[in-house]
Scaffold this motif. Sequence first.
Motif, PDB file in Angstrom:
ATOM      1  N   GLN A   1       0.910  -9.350  -1.467  1.00 33.96           N
ATOM      2  CA  GLN A   1      -0.182  -8.783  -2.273  1.00 33.96           C
ATOM      3  C   GLN A   1       0.078  -9.033  -3.754  1.00 33.96           C
ATOM      4  OE1 GLN A   1      -1.118  -4.700  -1.195  1.00 33.96           O
ATOM      5  NE2 GLN A   1       0.026  -4.940   0.702  1.00 33.96           N
TER       6      GLN A   1
ATOM      7  N   PHE B   1       4.885  -5.416  -6.803  1.00 33.83           N
ATOM      8  CA  PHE B   1       4.212  -4.532  -7.762  1.00 33.83           C
ATOM      9  C   PHE B   1       5.145  -4.296  -8.945  1.00 33.83           C
ATOM     10  CE2 PHE B   1       1.602  -4.156  -4.127  1.00 33.83           C
ATOM     11  CZ  PHE B   1       0.336  -3.850  -4.599  1.00 33.83           C
TER      12      PHE B   1
ATOM     13  N   GLN C   1       5.480  -0.831 -11.342  1.00 37.72           N
ATOM     14  CA  GLN C   1       6.125   0.464 -11.080  1.00 37.72           C
ATOM     15  C   GLN C   1       7.595   0.488 -11.501  1.00 37.72           C
ATOM     16  OE1 GLN C   1       4.719   3.119 -10.603  1.00 37.72           O
ATOM     17  NE2 GLN C   1       3.220   3.193  -8.953  1.00 37.72           N
TER      18      GLN C   1
ATOM     19  N   ARG D   1       9.973   3.679 -11.002  1.00 36.11           N
ATOM     20  CA  ARG D   1      11.029   3.653  -9.985  1.00 36.11           C
ATOM     21  C   ARG D   1      12.357   4.066 -10.598  1.00 36.11           C
ATOM     22  NH1 ARG D   1       9.055  -2.077  -8.731  1.00 36.11           N
ATOM     23  NH2 ARG D   1       7.428  -1.712  -7.212  1.00 36.11           N
TER      24      ARG D   1
ATOM     25  N   CYS E   1       4.800   2.218   0.892  1.00 40.60           N
ATOM     26  CA  CYS E   1       6.028   1.658   0.291  1.00 40.60           C
ATOM     27  C   CYS E   1       5.899   0.189  -0.065  1.00 40.60           C
ATOM     28  CB  CYS E   1       7.203   1.862   1.235  1.00 40.60           C
ATOM     29  SG  CYS E   1       7.063   0.911   2.774  1.00 40.60           S
ATOM     30  N   TYR E   2       4.954  -0.553   0.543  1.00 43.85           N
ATOM     31  CA  TYR E   2       4.856  -2.006   0.411  1.00 43.85           C
ATOM     32  C   TYR E   2       6.224  -2.652   0.651  1.00 43.85           C
ATOM     33  CZ  TYR E   2       3.477  -6.653  -1.086  1.00 43.85           C
ATOM     34  OH  TYR E   2       3.262  -8.008  -1.140  1.00 43.85           O
TER      35      TYR E   2
ATOM     36  N   GLY F   1       9.964  -0.846  -2.901  1.00 47.94           N
ATOM     37  CA  GLY F   1      10.423  -0.623  -4.277  1.00 47.94           C
ATOM     38  C   GLY F   1      11.096   0.724  -4.540  1.00 47.94           C
ATOM     39  N   PHE F   2      10.348   1.798  -4.389  1.00 53.36           N
ATOM     40  CA  PHE F   2      10.899   3.113  -4.734  1.00 53.36           C
ATOM     41  C   PHE F   2      12.098   3.484  -3.844  1.00 53.36           C
ATOM     42  CE2 PHE F   2       6.665   3.665  -6.656  1.00 53.36           C
ATOM     43  CZ  PHE F   2       6.992   4.292  -7.845  1.00 53.36           C
TER      44      PHE F   2
ATOM     45  N   SER G   1       1.016  -1.542   6.914  1.00 49.12           N
ATOM     46  CA  SER G   1       1.155  -2.965   7.193  1.00 49.12           C
ATOM     47  C   SER G   1       2.524  -3.280   7.794  1.00 49.12           C
ATOM     48  CB  SER G   1       0.939  -3.747   5.884  1.00 49.12           C
ATOM     49  OG  SER G   1       1.720  -4.920   5.872  1.00 49.12           O
TER      50      SER G   1
ATOM     51  N   ASP H   1      -0.212   4.619   9.659  1.00 48.53           N
ATOM     52  CA  ASP H   1      -1.228   5.051   8.694  1.00 48.53           C
ATOM     53  C   ASP H   1      -0.745   6.306   7.957  1.00 48.53           C
ATOM     54  OD1 ASP H   1      -4.123   5.207   7.693  1.00 48.53           O
ATOM     55  OD2 ASP H   1      -3.770   7.201   8.560  1.00 48.53           O
TER      56      ASP H   1
END
Length: 392
Positions: free
Chosen positions: A199, A204, A207, A211, A228-229, A232-233, A251, A278
């Motif tokens: 994406q 990202f 952030q 973070r 969370c994609y 990162g965090f 995802s 979800d």
Amino acid sequence: MYKVYLKSGKEESLKRFHPWIFSGAISHIDGEPEEGEVVEVYTAKKEFIATGHFQIGSIAVRVLSFRQEPINHDFWKRKLAIAYDMRRSIGIATHPSNNTYRLVHGEGDNLPGLVIDIYAKTAVMQAHSAGMHLNRMDIAEALSEVMGDRIENIYYKSETTLPFKADLFPENGFLKGGSNENIALEYGLKFHVDWLKGQKTGFFVDQRENRALLERYAKDRSVLNMFCYTGGFSFYAMRGGARLVHSVDSSAKAIELTNQNVELNFPGDPRHQAFAEDAFKYLDRMGDQYDLIILDPPAFAKHKDALRNALQGYRKLNAKAFEKIRPGGILFTFSCSQVVTKENFRTAVFTAAAMSGRSVRILHQLTQPADHPVNIYHPEGEYLKGLVLYVE
Ligand code: SAH
């Protein structure tokens, strides 16, 4: 050169350096520019006022310069050098343990429609306007010259960001180099960046500072990183000494990337688990084990019409976190929708807090980092909003 003439009085916002000209402000055009071509803009009194990229749509011109100057190689080179110098002067482009940053942030760098993110030796370039797409080769060449050997690859990734009506059919691919080496460093943590399919530009970047703040609050906490994609965090929480970290994203591909990134930084660390699920389902079924929750959802509203539903979405989401977070818990909650204002967002979170009946204090009000600057004449560029809340 095509000339766009404004209706009388419609130059006011341009005098205040706002970089957009709406189609309703235009009286007539000399010639028939194609979408993406460079045009000069004149007031009703025929005084030059700006040069920009022509567009079909409600924003008709995106301003590149308030000076009468050619948009050529020297122009791109000068603009990119200004952007790079700024990142160097604030230390983000020269940081010893960080090689991930945004070099060009559209209007924030007086280059409307252009985004360039740097990941180690690769620049990922994204056009959000037909004009930037048409100029991509010039921009890539200027970028190469400005960055010298600090950049070996330039990847162009605009298949999903260009106005589809413009029929440009952009293809993602390397404009320079072609390395598959894709591990970048953010404040000492390693990330696989999937610029081919991921994406945004693959990560990202926006952030980063938030973070880093989270890391300071993670010690001995049980952390839920929702949306969370690539995780990162989560890694900052782990480095900060969290007791356990659960990363959730709907995802499966994102969860796979998160697991890969955990292996890169904390191989075999049993504190981390990732779930492809979800958000609302997970929040409904989870218990009350978390005392640090991150909610960083995708933009709920991409357009003004969707604002009401978006605010309802933020309210529901945050209400679930307030309901379940442990006493003394900390909530990092975000909105990246440009159309949702700081006040809108705060009201949605406030309403969610009130529904839970808990005592909530604001510890920090967060925004986008300095390498995503907001052009003071274009307040619309402020898109990332976050609150860090202490929940009694
Ligand atoms: N926090 C991330 C960025 C989040 S982007 C970071 O620091 O990099 C938003 C993420 O939300 C995307 O990865 C997307 O896959 C995920 N997502 C979208 N809808 C979702 C849903 N209903 N439930 C869970 N995740 C969702």
